[in-house]
Write an enzyme that holds these catalytic residues in place. Structure first.
Site, PDB file in Angstrom:
ATOM      1  N   TYR A 255      -5.527  -3.889  -0.340  1.00 56.06           N
ATOM      2  CA  TYR A 255      -4.541  -2.807  -0.306  1.00 56.06           C
ATOM      3  C   TYR A 255      -4.362  -2.289   1.121  1.00 56.06           C
ATOM      4  CZ  TYR A 255      -4.614  -2.651  -5.388  1.00 56.06           C
ATOM      5  OH  TYR A 255      -4.503  -2.984  -6.720  1.00 56.06           O
ATOM      6  N   HIS A 297       3.948  -1.282  -8.538  1.00 59.78           N
ATOM      7  CA  HIS A 297       3.228  -0.657  -7.436  1.00 59.78           C
ATOM      8  C   HIS A 297       1.997  -1.455  -7.010  1.00 59.78           C
ATOM      9  CE1 HIS A 297       5.008   3.578  -8.513  1.00 59.78           C
ATOM     10  NE2 HIS A 297       5.903   2.742  -8.029  1.00 59.78           N
ATOM     11  N   ASP A 298       1.713  -2.551  -7.695  1.00 57.03           N
ATOM     12  CA  ASP A 298       0.506  -3.327  -7.385  1.00 57.03           C
ATOM     13  C   ASP A 298       0.838  -4.601  -6.611  1.00 57.03           C
ATOM     14  OD1 ASP A 298      -2.329  -3.272  -7.621  1.00 57.03           O
ATOM     15  OD2 ASP A 298      -2.238  -4.944  -9.028  1.00 57.03           O
ATOM     16  N   ALA A 299       1.947  -4.609  -5.891  1.00 59.48           N
ATOM     17  CA  ALA A 299       2.359  -5.798  -5.136  1.00 59.48           C
ATOM     18  C   ALA A 299       1.661  -5.816  -3.776  1.00 59.48           C
ATOM     19  CB  ALA A 299       3.875  -5.825  -4.973  1.00 59.48           C
ATOM     20  N   ASN A 303      -1.002 -10.768  -4.039  1.00 55.44           N
ATOM     21  CA  ASN A 303       0.014 -11.128  -5.032  1.00 55.44           C
ATOM     22  C   ASN A 303       1.213 -11.830  -4.411  1.00 55.44           C
ATOM     23  OD1 ASN A 303      -1.428 -10.311  -7.230  1.00 55.44           O
ATOM     24  ND2 ASN A 303      -0.468  -8.308  -7.395  1.00 55.44           N
TER      25      ASN A 303
END
Length: 432
Positions: A255, A297-299, A303
């Site tokens: 992140y 929102h988890d890109a 990924n």
């Protein structure tokens, strides 16, 4: 004490992964380096005769392993430390993302005698596996299986022939990834299935997937883009690596707010690694816009991946199809922050035209070109989503989570169009 594993790429031994006093190192085999068509294992591990130290080695190899609770449970299964990447790869590194396999020194690479060396499962056995996965990720330790996939979500590499689901045996490449429902995330299978189908309807070329069910237990089957069937009908592996691996970033820092890659680094990687880079850059731009507008929102950087279609030819990679795409923003309990900033903003509600401009400038795109594509997607996404919802072939109608996703898409697209049309949107304002 030194522990070693031989690292194989396709059907060739390319090097050795070593554990010395608790630290990893990797070195290419001299025989591999001497080949005229030798290729690097990773963009972060260029061909060289000298060994790579732990700092250089760990991002790629740790990036092949599951994360979080899955990793802890697998470590418990084999009675090894959860921090021991080497031991985990020794136990489950037989079938990984891409074309990498790990074997004990001197061990021969399993060569499937046929393409159907598969343990086909009954419906009851599939349900039993779905029940078992939360306790035994990747079926670790089950009947000699050595399967590994990155990520924190339960999943399992399987073979799917259009009707049956099976477990690959004796080096047989799998064809699909089975993704069961995510605990405490309502209708996650439908959510991801719809978002992936929407990406397909928008002609964004995602990984192919569809919602499947056995005895009323839904799960997603995702066709592996790093597997291909050759002219003889045999399934073969293609090599791939995610952006964290290619950039030399360990998975626990994936992140941006933990120090992981930002969008500028991701776009720079695509420009450097692919040839010609421009089409791949525009595809990545589409993926970023799409993820923002659907509320994924988890890109993060794990990924996105590079896919090496050329095998051992040395041809440059391409941007892999998008994957792990679902609308996290429809769940109030999940974070409202995007994994990577658009301009200077983590929250989509705060993204105005100037932040899209900052993003475009930061990744080397012209503002006018970026604006055209953002508005094009924002205008076409809502009607495409409604059409997909009503398509009887997909069975997305009548589901509350699908309606919530579409409502969110409509709201975000309308907000984006409005902010691009506001006269004050072009005013110079300090970024936050």
């Amino acid at each position: 004490m030194v522990h070693e594993l031989e690292v194989w790429l396709f059907a060739d031994r390319v090097g050795t992964l070593a554990l010395v006093d608790g630290r990893l190192s990797f070195y290419y085999a001299p025989a591999w380096l001497s080949l005229p068509n030798a290729v690097a294992l990773s963009a972060s591990l260029p061909l060289q005769g000298e060994p790579f130290d732990d700092h250089k080695t760990r991002p790629f190899f740790a990036g092949l392993l599951p994360e979080g609770q899955m990793r802890r449970l697998i470590a418990q299964q084999f009675q090894v430390s959860g921090q021991n990447d080497f031991a985990l790869l020794d136990h489950i590194g037989g079938e990984c993302a891409g074309a990498v396999t790990f074997l004990e020194p001197g061990q021969a690479l399993p060569v499937p005698t046929r393409n159907d060396d598969v343990q086909w499962l009954s419906d009851e056995e599939v349900v039993a596996i779905l029940e078992e996965l939360p306790r035994r990720p990747m079926l670790a330790g089950f009947d000699g299986l050595r399967l590994s996939l990155a990520g924190a979500q339960d999943k399992l590499p399987v073979v799917f022939d259009g009707a049956r689901i099976g477990l690959p045996r004796n080096g047989t490449p799998n064809s699909h990834i089975l993704k069961p429902a995510i605990h405490a995330v309502e209708d996650s299978v439908l959510n991801e299935g719809f978002c992936m189908a929407l990406a397909e309807a928008m002609k964004l070329k995602p990984a192919r997937s569809h919602v499947h069910a056995v005895l009323n237990r839904p799960f997603l089957l995702v066709e592996r883009y790093d597997r291909v069937v050759n002219a003889q009908g045999r399934r073969q592996r293609l090599h791939q690596e995610d952006f964290c691996q290619a950039l030399g970033v360990v998975p626990e820092m994936k992140y941006r707010n933990e120090g992981g890659p930002d969008l500028a680094q991701c776009f720079d990687l695509v420009r450097r690694a692919t040839r010609p880079g421009a089409p791949q850059v525009l595809r990545l731009f589409d993926y970023v816009i799409f993820n923002a507008l659907i509320g994924n929102h988890d890109a993060h950087a794990k990924n996105f991946s590079l896919l090496y279609l050329g095998g051992k030819s040395g041809k440059p990679p391409v941007l892999a199809p998008c994957y792990d795409t679902l609308s996290t923003a429809v769940y109030p309990t999940l974070t409202t922050k995007m994994a990577m900033k658009i301009g200077s903003k983590y929250k989509f509600s705060e993204v105005e035209k100037r932040h899209w401009d900052q993003f475009a400038e930061g990744v080397g795109l012209a503002k006018a070109q970026a604006k055209r594509r953002i508005l094009e997607l924002a205008k076409s996404l809502p009607p495409t989503a409604r059409k997909l919802q009503s398509d009887p072939g997909h069975r997305f109608a009548g589901h509350t989570v699908i309606e919530r996703i579409i409502a969110l898409i409509e709201q975000r697209c309308a907000l984006t169009i409005r902010r691009f049309s506001e006269p004050a949107a072009d005013a110079a304002e300090p970024s936050s």
